[in-house]
Enzyme design. Structure first.
Site, PDB file in Angstrom:
ATOM      1  N   GLY A 119       0.819  -1.208   0.000  1.00  0.00           N
ATOM      2  CA  GLY A 119       0.000   0.000   0.000  1.00  0.00           C
ATOM      3  C   GLY A 119       0.855   1.261   0.000  1.00  0.00           C
ATOM      4  O   GLY A 119       1.075   1.867   1.057  1.00  0.00           O
ATOM      5  N   GLU A 156      12.968  -5.405  -6.386  1.00  0.00           N
ATOM      6  CA  GLU A 156      12.013  -5.158  -7.464  1.00  0.00           C
ATOM      7  C   GLU A 156      12.737  -5.052  -8.797  1.00  0.00           C
ATOM      8  O   GLU A 156      12.233  -5.482  -9.827  1.00  0.00           O
ATOM      9  CB  GLU A 156      11.289  -3.838  -7.162  1.00  0.00           C
TER      10      GLU A 156
HETATM   11  C1  LIG Z   1      -0.582  -2.835 -12.915  1.00  0.00           C
HETATM   12  C2  LIG Z   1      -0.212  -1.908 -11.797  1.00  0.00           C
HETATM   13  C3  LIG Z   1      -0.028  -2.407 -10.518  1.00  0.00           C
HETATM   14  C4  LIG Z   1       0.292  -1.533  -9.473  1.00  0.00           C
HETATM   15  N1  LIG Z   1       0.431  -2.054  -8.219  1.00  0.00           N
HETATM   16  C5  LIG Z   1       0.691  -1.220  -7.179  1.00  0.00           C
HETATM   17  C6  LIG Z   1       0.759  -1.724  -5.852  1.00  0.00           C
HETATM   18  O1  LIG Z   1       0.607  -2.922  -5.616  1.00  0.00           O
HETATM   19  N2  LIG Z   1       0.988  -0.846  -4.844  1.00  0.00           N
HETATM   20  C7  LIG Z   1       1.169   0.485  -5.070  1.00  0.00           C
HETATM   21  O2  LIG Z   1       1.400   1.201  -4.114  1.00  0.00           O
HETATM   22  N3  LIG Z   1       1.093   1.008  -6.321  1.00  0.00           N
HETATM   23  C8  LIG Z   1       0.856   0.184  -7.370  1.00  0.00           C
HETATM   24  N4  LIG Z   1       0.749   0.680  -8.651  1.00  0.00           N
HETATM   25  C9  LIG Z   1       0.835   2.141  -8.838  1.00  0.00           C
HETATM   26  C10 LIG Z   1       2.098   2.604  -9.519  1.00  0.00           C
HETATM   27  O3  LIG Z   1       3.199   2.534  -8.654  1.00  0.00           O
HETATM   28  C11 LIG Z   1       1.823   4.042 -10.000  1.00  0.00           C
HETATM   29  O4  LIG Z   1       0.807   3.958 -10.983  1.00  0.00           O
HETATM   30  C12 LIG Z   1       3.044   4.705 -10.571  1.00  0.00           C
HETATM   31  O5  LIG Z   1       3.999   4.934  -9.587  1.00  0.00           O
HETATM   32  C13 LIG Z   1       2.666   6.050 -11.239  1.00  0.00           C
HETATM   33  O6  LIG Z   1       1.982   6.856 -10.358  1.00  0.00           O
HETATM   34  P1  LIG Z   1       0.564   7.515 -10.748  1.00  0.00           P
HETATM   35  O7  LIG Z   1      -0.318   6.418 -11.260  1.00  0.00           O
HETATM   36  O8  LIG Z   1       0.109   8.296  -9.583  1.00  0.00           O
HETATM   37  O9  LIG Z   1       0.875   8.454 -11.979  1.00  0.00           O
HETATM   38  P2  LIG Z   1       1.453   9.932 -11.888  1.00  0.00           P
HETATM   39  O10 LIG Z   1       2.634   9.953 -10.984  1.00  0.00           O
HETATM   40  O11 LIG Z   1       0.329  10.873 -11.601  1.00  0.00           O
HETATM   41  O12 LIG Z   1       1.944  10.150 -13.371  1.00  0.00           O
HETATM   42  C14 LIG Z   1       1.042  10.494 -14.438  1.00  0.00           C
HETATM   43  C15 LIG Z   1       1.889  10.771 -15.670  1.00  0.00           C
HETATM   44  O13 LIG Z   1       2.763  11.891 -15.422  1.00  0.00           O
HETATM   45  C16 LIG Z   1       4.116  11.518 -15.628  1.00  0.00           C
HETATM   46  N5  LIG Z   1       4.964  12.162 -14.633  1.00  0.00           N
HETATM   47  C17 LIG Z   1       4.753  12.222 -13.282  1.00  0.00           C
HETATM   48  N6  LIG Z   1       5.764  12.887 -12.693  1.00  0.00           N
HETATM   49  C18 LIG Z   1       6.624  13.247 -13.655  1.00  0.00           C
HETATM   50  C19 LIG Z   1       7.866  13.948 -13.667  1.00  0.00           C
HETATM   51  N7  LIG Z   1       8.401  14.417 -12.538  1.00  0.00           N
HETATM   52  N8  LIG Z   1       8.475  14.137 -14.872  1.00  0.00           N
HETATM   53  C20 LIG Z   1       7.939  13.650 -16.013  1.00  0.00           C
HETATM   54  N9  LIG Z   1       6.757  12.987 -16.075  1.00  0.00           N
HETATM   55  C21 LIG Z   1       6.125  12.784 -14.910  1.00  0.00           C
HETATM   56  C22 LIG Z   1       4.152  10.022 -15.455  1.00  0.00           C
HETATM   57  O14 LIG Z   1       5.242   9.438 -16.168  1.00  0.00           O
HETATM   58  C23 LIG Z   1       2.805   9.604 -16.038  1.00  0.00           C
HETATM   59  O15 LIG Z   1       2.893   9.513 -17.438  1.00  0.00           O
HETATM   60  C24 LIG Z   1       0.454  -0.149  -9.713  1.00  0.00           C
HETATM   61  C25 LIG Z   1       0.268   0.345 -11.012  1.00  0.00           C
HETATM   62  C26 LIG Z   1      -0.056  -0.513 -12.047  1.00  0.00           C
HETATM   63  C27 LIG Z   1      -0.243   0.048 -13.416  1.00  0.00           C
END
Ligand SMILES: Cc1cc2nc3c(=O)[nH]c(=O)nc-3n(C[C@H](O)[C@H](O)[C@H](O)COP(=O)(O)OP(=O)(O)OC[C@H]3O[C@@H](n4cnc5c(N)ncnc54)[C@H](O)[C@@H]3O)c2cc1C
Length: 392
Positions: free
Chosen positions: A134, A256
């Site tokens: 989480g 990881e």
């Molecule tokens: C299949 C799957 C399983 C997952 N499982 C888990 C889990 O078990 N536990 C958990 O905690 N999380 C989990 N996640 C979440 C995952 O870690 C996040 O989706 C990921 O870290 C991206 O964060 P976000 O979705 O908030 O996107 P955001 O951080 O909001 O990003 C949105 C977009 O903006 C871009 N972006 C953001 N910041 C920057 C920057 N500084 N410079 C350039 N571009 C940027 C990103 O590349 C992306 O394209 C999972 C995700 C997926 C898809």
């Protein structure tokens, strides 16, 4: 002992383990094989993985590479990586689901009390339990240090016997199946960012936890939103130090980015070989498959080197962003090859084989998101490795 002798010994240890493992897996193939046609439902995939873990644990294979203090049999962690890759290559357990062990068990071993680790890690390894991670929240994924799910002490922080958790997590893989969660919470002010975070090991059946599964584009409900409303957690469930949660989160990265990738790569090889069997025998197919193979092969070589550096005691850092970009690109190239060489199969074929390709093709889109998005990894490579500007 010289470095070369150590490396040679390690290779011999792995080779011996691999030979024993494969002859055992050959002998138990029918017992371990899935009882459904892949891809199956997520329920079926999870039941299969837990059944395989249980059989392997009873036969001791799940214990190699884990320390004796959690009932392991010791040996190099590369042995358990080898096990995960072998299961993935034989289609016995989904590598994404199976490798959650690598993400979560080392955290308990390194940061929980020895008694707690000794109690719960064997339950994860033996398939008696599932755990989830989480970390991400609706407004903090890439920017994890901004998380806001709060844990407040019941009394003074230094003497509190319980902590009360309130907030929300999202994208929590397998939350609805999990018995426990490694949870990151805010215990300081949000200004303190990295310093004000604390990790807890939370039982998922604690009153106040609500799990709402989310459907992915491939129809599976792999992850979920998780809500915490006045969830009471004993202080003994704190992982690491108060406000030391950032260190806990970062400690997951080396596993990881090494063993999990190795398992995924083994599975992608298996799928590419399946594609070769049914693809047209012409020059275009050879080029498309050759491209995917070259990418898989380069990331495999890179990943092996990363694992050996980790086994030799190196601290992994920003350079693993290269591994992340390479493995995600190789995965997407492999499934693009499927779509290009088997026209209509990914889009319309409703046989079990067609559904398996479709499910995995759609899932491959997530490879450039989970575990750190491709854009963020490229920023890290540019700024920290190529010195192309400072972090913001
Ligand atoms: C299949 C799957 C399983 C997952 N499982 C888990 C889990 O078990 N536990 C958990 O905690 N999380 C989990 N996640 C979440 C995952 O870690 C996040 O989706 C990921 O870290 C991206 O964060 P976000 O979705 O908030 O996107 P955001 O951080 O909001 O990003 C949105 C977009 O903006 C871009 N972006 C953001 N910041 C920057 C920057 N500084 N410079 C350039 N571009 C940027 C990103 O590349 C992306 O394209 C999972 C995700 C997926 C898809």
């Amino acid at each position: 002992m010289g470095q070369k002798t150590c490396a040679r010994r390690l290779l011999m240890e792995i080779a011996e383990f691999r030979t024993g493992l494969h002859s055992w897996l050959d002998a138990h193939e029918s017992e371990l094989a899935p009882t459904f046609s892949p891809p199956g439902t997520l329920d079926e995939q999870i039941a299969q993985m837990q059944r395989v873990k249980s059989i392997l644990y009873d036969a001791d294979w799940m214990k190699y590479g884990w320390p004796e203090r959690v009932a392991g049999l010791g040996g190099s962690p590369l042995l358990r990586t080898e096990l995960g890759a072998s299961l993935a290559a034989r289609g016995l357990a989904d590598p994404g689901l199976f490798s959650l062990i690598e993400v979560l068990a080392p955290t308990l071993i390194d940061f929980a009390s020895p008694e707690l680790a000794a109690e719960v890690v064997p339950r994860l390894l033996s398939g008696a339990e599932l755990w989830c991670q989480g970390f991400s929240e609706p407004s903090t994924g890439s920017d994890l240090a901004g998380l806001t799910c709060r844990a407040d002490p019941d009394g003074e922080a230094s003497t509190a016997s319980t902590w009360i958790i309130n907030g929300q997590k999202v994208w929590t893989s397998l939350a609805q199946y999990s018995d426990r969660c490694v949870l990151l919470t805010r215990t300081g002010t949000t200004d303190s960012r990295h310093r004000g975070i604390t990790a807890f090991f939370v039982d998922m059946d604690t009153p106040g936890i609500t799990v709402a599964p989310i459907e992915m584009i491939n129809g599976m409900h792999e992850f979920a939103e998780v809500f915490f409303d006045d969830v009471v957690v004993p202080a003994e469930r704190m992982l690491g130090d108060l406000h030391g949660g950032w260190g806990v989160a970062m400690s997951i990265l080396p596993y990881e980015r090494s063993s999990c990738f190795w398992q995924r790569i083994a599975y992608l090889y298996r799928r590419l070989e399946m594609l070769v069997e049914v693809a047209p025998a012409d020059d275009r197919a050879a080029r498309v498959i050759g491209d995917a193979y070259a990418q898989l092969h380069s990331v495999r070589a890179r990943s092996r080197a990363t694992q050996h550096r980790l086994a030799e005691g190196a601290t992994l850092g920003a350079e693993t962003s290269i591994d992340k970009v390479l493995v995600a690109t190789a995965e997407q190239t492999t499934y693009d090859a499927v779509r290009r060489l088997l026209p209509g199969v990914v889009e319309m074929d409703d046989t079990a084989i067609g559904q398996a390709w479709r499910t995995e093709y759609l899932y491959s889109g997530a490879a450039t998101i989970y575990g750190g998005t491709a854009e963020v990894q490229r920023n890290i490579i540019a700024r920290r490795l190529l010195d192309l500007g400072a972090d913001e």
